[in-house]
Design an enzyme around this catalytic site. Structure first.
Site, short mmCIF file in Angstrom:
data_model
loop_
_atom_site.label_atom_id
_atom_site.label_comp_id
_atom_site.label_asym_id
_atom_site.label_seq_id
_atom_site.Cartn_x
_atom_site.Cartn_y
_atom_site.Cartn_z
CG ASP A 64 8.04 86.26 65.23
OD1 ASP A 64 7.16 86.89 64.67
OD2 ASP A 64 7.69 85.08 65.29
CE1 TYR A 66 16.22 88.31 69.75
CE2 TYR A 66 15.86 90.31 70.76
CZ TYR A 66 16.82 89.33 69.88
OH TYR A 66 17.67 89.88 69.20
CG PHE A 77 18.23 92.45 65.51
CD1 PHE A 77 18.50 91.26 65.17
CD2 PHE A 77 17.48 93.14 64.17
CE1 PHE A 77 18.51 90.55 63.93
CE2 PHE A 77 17.50 92.53 62.82
CZ PHE A 77 17.93 91.38 62.98
CG HIS A 186 19.12 86.84 59.84
ND1 HIS A 186 19.54 86.53 61.05
CD2 HIS A 186 17.96 87.70 60.00
CE1 HIS A 186 18.56 87.01 61.97
NE2 HIS A 186 17.66 87.85 61.22
#
Length: 224
Positions: A64, A66, A77, A186
Site C-alpha cells: 500500500d 504510505y 518504500f 519483510h
C-alpha cells in the site's frame, strides 16, 4: 488518472478495457474529487513512468502507499526528500550498509533506483489519507498483477525481490526460468530480525545482473 505514456501503455492496454478497471477508474475519480488521497493524482503511475518495461532489471513489490501527509509519491518504500525515513526503509538501509557498505543517507527518496531499472511497485496504488488499506480490493491488485505478469514474460534476466508474505504470494505468477526470485521476511521492525537482515539481496541482485552482462544497480542513495 493520468495516462501511461511509455511502453507500459501497450503492455497494460488490455486491462483498460476490462470491467474491473472501469469500476476502479470511476471509484478513484470519485475518491480524489471528494477526499484527500495519496499520492497526488499525477504521481499514481510513477513506478511505470520512471521505469519503462523495457528497462526493468529488478522488481520490488510493496503493498500500500504510505498514508500520512507528504510521504507517498508513487514508488513503494520511498518518501519525498524532507520526510522522515519510515521504519521499514531504515531497515532496508541497514541491510544495504551491511551487504554493500552503503552509508545510510539523510533521506528516503529512492527515485535513483527507479531510474536505473528497479520497478518499485505497490500492489495498491492509492490510499485515503490516514486510512491504511482503504483502497484495497477495489481493482488495483488485478491491474498491478497484470504488470507483474508483463515483467515475467520479458525474455531477459530480471530479479524479483519478494519481501514478506504478501509479496511472496506473487511468486505464483513468476514462471520464467530466466529470472531470479529472492525471498526474505519483510523489512518492517516487526519482522526484519527474522531474516531480512543478512539476506544480502542487494549484492545477490548485482552478482546476477553482472553474470548476465547487465549493468548492476548503484544502490547508494546520496545525502541531500
Amino acid at each position: 488518472m493520468p495516462p501511461i505514456t511509455n511502453d507500459w501503455a501497450n503492455a497494460l492496454a488490455p486491462e483498460l478495457k476490462k470491467d474491473y478497471y472501469r469500476k476502479l477508474f470511476n471509484f478513484i475519480g470519485q475518491e480524489y474529487a471528494t477526499k484527500t488521497i495519496f499520492p497526488p493524482g499525477d504521481e499514481i503511475f510513477n513506478a511505470f513512468h520512471l521505469t519503462p518495461l523495457s528497462k526493468v532489471k529488478c522488481v520490488i513489490i510493496g503493498q500500500d502507499p504510505y498514508h500520512n501527509d507528504g510521504q507517498a509519491h508513487g514508488l513503494c518504500f520511498s518518501v519525498r526528500p524532507g520526510v522522515d525515513i519510515p521504519p521499514s526503509l531504515v531497515n532496508i538501509y541497514k541491510e544495504l550498509q551491511d551487504d554493500l557498505g552503503c552509508y545510510i543517507p539523510n533521506n528516503g527518496y529512492l527515485e535513483k533506483w527507479a531510474k536505473q531499472g528497479v520497478l518499485m511497485l505497490n500492489s495498491v496504488l492509492t490510499v485515503r489519507a490516514h486510512q491504511a488499506a482503504s483502497h484495497q480490493n477495489k481493482g488495483w491488485e488485478q491491474f498491478t498483477d497484470a504488470a507483474i505478469r508483463a515483467v515475467n514474460e520479458q525474455d531477459r534476466p530480471i530479479v524479483f525481490l519478494l519481501w514478506g508474505s504478501f509479496a511472496q504470494k506473487k511468486a505464483a505468477m513468476l514462471n520464467n526460468k530466466k529470472h531470479l526470485i529472492l525471498n526474505a521476511p519483510h523489512p518492517s521492525p516487526l519482522s526484519a530480525y527474522r531474516g531480512f537482515f543478512g539476506c544480502k539481496h542487494f549484492s545477490q541482485t548485482n552478482e546476477f545482473l553482472k553474470a548476465n552482462n547487465i549493468e548492476p544497480i548503484d544502490w547508494q542513495i546520496e545525502n541531500i
